[in-house]
Enzyme design. Structure first.
Site, PDB file in Angstrom:
ATOM      1  N   ALA A 166      46.552  31.760  45.443  1.00  0.00           N
ATOM      2  CA  ALA A 166      45.513  32.681  45.904  1.00  0.00           C
ATOM      3  C   ALA A 166      46.047  34.113  45.972  1.00  0.00           C
ATOM      4  CB  ALA A 166      44.970  32.244  47.260  1.00  0.00           C
ATOM      5  N   GLY A 171      46.070  35.247  42.501  1.00  0.00           N
ATOM      6  CA  GLY A 171      44.691  35.397  42.054  1.00  0.00           C
ATOM      7  C   GLY A 171      44.017  36.633  42.607  1.00  0.00           C
ATOM      8  N   ASP A 172      44.330  36.960  43.854  1.00  0.00           N
ATOM      9  CA  ASP A 172      43.788  38.170  44.469  1.00  0.00           C
ATOM     10  C   ASP A 172      44.200  39.406  43.677  1.00  0.00           C
ATOM     11  OD1 ASP A 172      42.562  39.705  46.743  1.00  0.00           O
ATOM     12  OD2 ASP A 172      44.643  40.353  46.989  1.00  0.00           O
ATOM     13  N   ALA A 173      45.442  39.451  43.262  1.00  0.00           N
ATOM     14  CA  ALA A 173      45.938  40.598  42.488  1.00  0.00           C
ATOM     15  C   ALA A 173      45.265  40.667  41.117  1.00  0.00           C
ATOM     16  CB  ALA A 173      47.452  40.510  42.332  1.00  0.00           C
ATOM     17  N   SER A 183      41.610  41.812  41.631  1.00  0.00           N
ATOM     18  CA  SER A 183      41.563  43.239  41.979  1.00  0.00           C
ATOM     19  C   SER A 183      41.780  44.110  40.748  1.00  0.00           C
ATOM     20  CB  SER A 183      42.619  43.566  43.039  1.00  0.00           C
ATOM     21  OG  SER A 183      42.274  42.967  44.256  1.00  0.00           O
TER      22      SER A 183
END
Length: 127
Positions: A12, A15-17, A20
């Site tokens: 996660a 995945g967030d990076a 974004s």
């Protein structure tokens, strides 16, 4: 390192990076340049509520494979020590699961899946 060697929360985080970066690139391509505009528009894609909504819509369309749903559950079921104040725990967990799938795709070099997901999601948001 392979995706099965890291936790759901690590997937996660990655995945967030990835998400974004996709959002920022998209907004800049759309011509947004002021920091305030970029921030306001990006929330429509990166907030826990938005990501949970994307997950539910894609799941309704049977977008995810069985393997991807297992990865989603790994991310969703991770017990975080904190939850953003603007959302409830259930929404935050779904968002984390969505981000875990993004991280999985990146680690497994399934960039085509990231791109396909992004192409579907950006049609769901008006910027």
């Amino acid at each position: 390192m392979r995706s099965n060697e890291v936790s759901g929360s690590t997937l996660a985080y990655l995945g967030d990076a990835i998400w974004s970066l996709k959002v920022r690139e998209y907004l800049i391509e759309k011509g947004y340049a002021r920091a305030k505009d970029l921030q306001t528009k990006s929330v429509k894609f990166v907030s826990a509520k938005a990501q949970a909504a994307f997950y539910y819509k894609l799941e309704e369309e049977k977008f995810f494979t069985e393997q991807e749903l297992e990865i989603f559950k790994r991310g969703r079921n991770f017990k975080s020590d904190s939850v953003p104040k603007n959302t409830d725990v259930a929404t935050y967990r779904v968002s984390t699961g969505f981000e875990a799938v993004l991280g999985y795709w990146f680690m497994e070099k399934k960039i085509d899946r990231i791109d396909l997901c992004w192409d579907k999601v950006k049609t769901m948001v008006e910027v």
